[in-house]
Design a protein around this motif. Sequence first.
Motif, mmCIF file in Angstrom:
data_model
loop_
_atom_site.group_PDB
_atom_site.id
_atom_site.type_symbol
_atom_site.label_atom_id
_atom_site.label_comp_id
_atom_site.label_asym_id
_atom_site.label_seq_id
_atom_site.Cartn_x
_atom_site.Cartn_y
_atom_site.Cartn_z
ATOM 1 N N LEU A 104 -25.626 41.883 -41.651
ATOM 2 C CA LEU A 104 -26.184 42.931 -40.797
ATOM 3 C C LEU A 104 -25.109 43.487 -39.863
ATOM 4 O O LEU A 104 -25.091 44.684 -39.564
ATOM 5 N N ASP A 105 -24.208 42.634 -39.430
ATOM 6 C CA ASP A 105 -23.165 43.055 -38.495
ATOM 7 C C ASP A 105 -22.097 43.923 -39.150
ATOM 8 O O ASP A 105 -21.188 44.395 -38.469
ATOM 9 N N LYS A 106 -22.187 44.118 -40.493
ATOM 10 C CA LYS A 106 -21.212 44.981 -41.164
ATOM 11 C C LYS A 106 -21.891 46.209 -41.757
ATOM 12 O O LYS A 106 -21.224 47.062 -42.348
ATOM 13 N N SER A 107 -23.214 46.255 -41.658
ATOM 14 C CA SER A 107 -23.971 47.292 -42.361
ATOM 15 C C SER A 107 -23.791 48.670 -41.708
ATOM 16 O O SER A 107 -23.802 48.806 -40.486
ATOM 17 N N GLU A 108 -23.637 49.676 -42.555
ATOM 18 C CA GLU A 108 -23.602 51.061 -42.059
ATOM 19 C C GLU A 108 -25.032 51.492 -41.728
ATOM 20 O O GLU A 108 -25.277 52.228 -40.781
ATOM 21 N N GLU A 109 -25.970 51.043 -42.570
ATOM 22 C CA GLU A 109 -27.369 51.474 -42.450
ATOM 23 C C GLU A 109 -28.124 50.558 -41.481
ATOM 24 O O GLU A 109 -27.762 49.411 -41.309
ATOM 25 N N ILE A 110 -29.205 51.109 -40.939
ATOM 26 C CA ILE A 110 -30.076 50.292 -40.085
ATOM 27 C C ILE A 110 -30.944 49.405 -40.979
ATOM 28 O O ILE A 110 -31.622 49.890 -41.886
ATOM 29 N N ALA A 165 -34.143 40.522 -36.403
ATOM 30 C CA ALA A 165 -32.955 41.234 -35.921
ATOM 31 C C ALA A 165 -32.979 42.624 -36.541
ATOM 32 O O ALA A 165 -33.346 42.788 -37.713
ATOM 33 N N LEU A 166 -32.621 43.603 -35.754
ATOM 34 C CA LEU A 166 -32.661 44.994 -36.205
ATOM 35 C C LEU A 166 -31.354 45.657 -35.810
ATOM 36 O O LEU A 166 -30.905 45.523 -34.669
ATOM 37 N N GLY A 167 -30.760 46.387 -36.738
ATOM 38 C CA GLY A 167 -29.576 47.148 -36.350
ATOM 39 C C GLY A 167 -28.588 47.323 -37.473
ATOM 40 O O GLY A 167 -28.925 47.224 -38.661
ATOM 41 N N ASN A 168 -27.366 47.566 -37.066
ATOM 42 C CA ASN A 168 -26.276 47.764 -38.016
ATOM 43 C C ASN A 168 -24.977 47.314 -37.348
ATOM 44 O O ASN A 168 -25.017 46.624 -36.326
ATOM 45 N N LYS A 169 -23.844 47.734 -37.901
ATOM 46 C CA LYS A 169 -22.564 47.233 -37.386
ATOM 47 C C LYS A 169 -22.299 47.668 -35.941
ATOM 48 O O LYS A 169 -21.473 47.062 -35.266
ATOM 49 N N ASN A 170 -22.995 48.692 -35.480
ATOM 50 C CA ASN A 170 -22.745 49.173 -34.121
ATOM 51 C C ASN A 170 -23.552 48.445 -33.060
ATOM 52 O O ASN A 170 -23.115 48.275 -31.927
ATOM 53 N N ARG A 171 -24.774 48.034 -33.450
ATOM 54 C CA ARG A 171 -25.636 47.424 -32.428
ATOM 55 C C ARG A 171 -26.718 46.608 -33.129
ATOM 56 O O ARG A 171 -27.315 47.083 -34.106
ATOM 57 N N ILE A 172 -26.948 45.411 -32.641
ATOM 58 C CA ILE A 172 -28.021 44.579 -33.204
ATOM 59 C C ILE A 172 -28.893 44.070 -32.059
ATOM 60 O O ILE A 172 -28.385 43.546 -31.062
ATOM 61 N N LEU A 173 -30.218 44.250 -32.197
ATOM 62 C CA LEU A 173 -31.171 43.667 -31.256
ATOM 63 C C LEU A 173 -31.885 42.528 -31.974
ATOM 64 O O LEU A 173 -32.178 42.631 -33.170
ATOM 65 N N ALA A 174 -32.181 41.460 -31.249
ATOM 66 C CA ALA A 174 -32.881 40.330 -31.877
ATOM 67 C C ALA A 174 -33.955 39.821 -30.940
ATOM 68 O O ALA A 174 -33.866 39.966 -29.715
ATOM 69 N N CYS A 175 -34.995 39.253 -31.515
ATOM 70 C CA CYS A 175 -36.027 38.616 -30.709
ATOM 71 C C CYS A 175 -36.644 37.478 -31.505
ATOM 72 O O CYS A 175 -36.388 37.312 -32.693
ATOM 73 N N SER A 176 -37.453 36.716 -30.814
ATOM 74 C CA SER A 176 -38.107 35.585 -31.467
ATOM 75 C C SER A 176 -39.553 35.575 -31.006
ATOM 76 O O SER A 176 -39.859 35.998 -29.890
ATOM 77 N N THR A 177 -40.422 35.084 -31.870
ATOM 78 C CA THR A 177 -41.828 35.041 -31.487
ATOM 79 C C THR A 177 -42.488 33.817 -32.104
ATOM 80 O O THR A 177 -42.118 33.402 -33.209
ATOM 81 N N ALA A 178 -43.411 33.226 -31.372
ATOM 82 C CA ALA A 178 -44.084 32.023 -31.877
ATOM 83 C C ALA A 178 -45.199 32.455 -32.814
ATOM 84 O O ALA A 178 -46.252 32.911 -32.376
ATOM 85 N N ALA A 179 -44.948 32.347 -34.104
ATOM 86 C CA ALA A 179 -45.952 32.796 -35.077
ATOM 87 C C ALA A 179 -46.998 31.717 -35.320
ATOM 88 O O ALA A 179 -48.068 31.997 -35.835
ATOM 89 N N ALA A 221 -20.393 37.903 -34.096
ATOM 90 C CA ALA A 221 -21.732 38.489 -34.286
ATOM 91 C C ALA A 221 -22.696 37.933 -33.238
ATOM 92 O O ALA A 221 -23.460 38.682 -32.619
ATOM 93 N N ALA A 222 -22.631 36.601 -33.014
ATOM 94 C CA ALA A 222 -23.564 35.977 -32.066
ATOM 95 C C ALA A 222 -23.354 36.539 -30.659
ATOM 96 O O ALA A 222 -24.309 36.803 -29.930
ATOM 97 N N ARG A 223 -22.093 36.740 -30.294
ATOM 98 C CA ARG A 223 -21.775 37.253 -28.950
ATOM 99 C C ARG A 223 -22.286 38.669 -28.748
ATOM 100 O O ARG A 223 -22.694 39.055 -27.671
ATOM 101 N N ASN A 224 -22.279 39.447 -29.825
ATOM 102 C CA ASN A 224 -22.598 40.864 -29.684
ATOM 103 C C ASN A 224 -24.079 41.194 -29.817
ATOM 104 O O ASN A 224 -24.476 42.325 -29.548
ATOM 105 N N VAL A 225 -24.879 40.237 -30.260
ATOM 106 C CA VAL A 225 -26.311 40.531 -30.427
ATOM 107 C C VAL A 225 -26.967 40.659 -29.055
ATOM 108 O O VAL A 225 -26.724 39.859 -28.163
#
Length: 614
Positions: free
Chosen positions: A353-359, A372-386, A585-589
């Motif tokens: 995901l951290d290298k992807s051109e596409e979202i 996690a959602l995003g591409n090489k420019n920006r990644i947002l991540a979250c977690s949820t108790a399913a 990648a971990a630092r930039n999320v």
Amino acid sequence: MNKHTVTFPGGLTFTVTAGTTLKEIMNDAGINFDFPCGGRGRCGKCKVLLTAGAGEPTAEDRKALSAEELAQGIRLACMTKVQSDLQVEFLSEKNVSHQILLSGLDRTAKVEPHLVKRYVEVDKATVEDMRTDWQRIKDGLAAQGSDSKADTARITVIRDVPDLLRSARHKITAVIHNNEIRGLEPGNTTEKLLGMAFDIGTTSIAGYLMDLYTGKELAVTSTLNPQTQFGADVISRITHVNTDPDGLKDLHRVVTDAVNTLLGEAVAQAGVTRQDVYAVSVVGNTCMHHLFVGINPRDVALAPYVPVIAEPLEINPRELRLEINPAGKVFVLPNIAGFVGADTVGVLLATELDKSEEIKLVVDIGTNGEMALGNKNRILACSTAAGPAFEGAQITCGMRGASGAIDHVNFASGVDYSVIGDVEPLGICGSALLDTVAGLLKTGLIDPRGRFRKPEEVTNPAGRKLTDRLISYNDSPAFLLAGGEAGSRPIVVTQKDIRELQLAKGAIASGIRILIRNYGLEVEDITEVLLAGAFGNYLNPHSACAIGLIPPELEDRIKMVGNAAGAGCKLALLSTGEYRRAAVAARNVEFIELGSDPAFTNTFANAMLFPDME
Ligand code: FES
């Protein structure tokens, strides 16, 4: 000066000036190759096969090689000067550059192990050469190329030098990591360099024994995480740590014991020994990560849910009581946040995901859902108790995806289902629960709020044919999926089960909606949805969209990627480049804490509803 072309395995080609030696080319190119006598033509160990361009053998070639070898085109790489175009083949697989292949993921990576092994024939001390033993070992290694240089070692390694040099007649193998000689072994042990990747889940642990030269998987083992004896979920294990003075020790001990047991099983399967294993990589959610390395995860469960450490960790195996070669090293991938751990970093690595051109949207569905959602420019991540519904737990007839579990249900004409192992059904697993609820919605047997309709309220023609399956089970409305005939146990989906599924799917769906909103995107901007994890691999994408777990607009963009956390862990084990990328990648999320999003409560309430299928 004349120039010639030299081609190595894998098509690696260099144009060099006539007279350059193969050793010089390989050292400059960083090709992993042993020159035990430092390239002086004495040991006869640096053999290569020249399939094109082999010239007259040198005097050293004639001394070290048999007539048959010479006739085949085998030469000493350190003595071979390029005088024409050459085609070089290696005689040992460990020298060939390999690619890592990951099933389910359209990607490869170059194998570049963290540790290297170098066989060296150490010069003997003489009156003329009074360098120290240690210096002669270092010089012998340095002569082999830049990646063999080493300056430091633990005192335990240096203490062994006098006995080792004598008993091994100065022929030894050094195990090197970065600049450090981590171990010295008698003779030439360079043929074996193995590692094991561990995906430590809350419920189960999987281990993959890998050849660190070829990237081949040699054995796979798995077990239930024995920490379940202290609680099924992360929170109950943290409670054990908080309430029992030995809690942290207990949880750390049982997980490392389990890893040692899996190691033993894997090496037995592959016909090798624990001593052949030099590297271990580990992923897990933040709590599993902390417990594995022996850090108290107390604060992961308390607002603001901060991990003790997020950076990658490199640990000596003895400090974790891991029974591998003591010269080895344990590489623990970084965390992102309290509930987005190293397992998600593994998923990011595997899916690139951290290298992807596409979202792209990556969803790892388990008891906790990480997204996690995003591409090489920006990644947002979250977690949820399913919650456990997707794993078949706390569902009336729920079970894991094992033999006897109904795993898929089809409402196309009546109700058809398949059972794992082709045996009498014993219960249903998460993927079948999804299919059933999608079918109940489509046929109008339940409404968009998830409520069972009474038979007389059902107007859908397909649904009207199924109203005899609407029953009462333990005083609750239910759908009879299978069984129920005389003597056979009915397998049902009850109103409570549908509520459990709504909670689970609402948690994931609201996480996805909040990520999209925070990113400033529309659903249509997402080009691909990558579903990871065991459950993600089995579910029917149509059902997932029908119940609104995944936005329905994205149904034809869903791709299953299997256990991506495990795949990422293997990559980090086999490739230093991938391991370094994990840290970046971990630092930039950017982590989004769903609970503190002002829209979360409303989004979650809405996401619990089902799409109106009628
Ligand atoms: S003969 Fe020893 S390195 Fe070539």
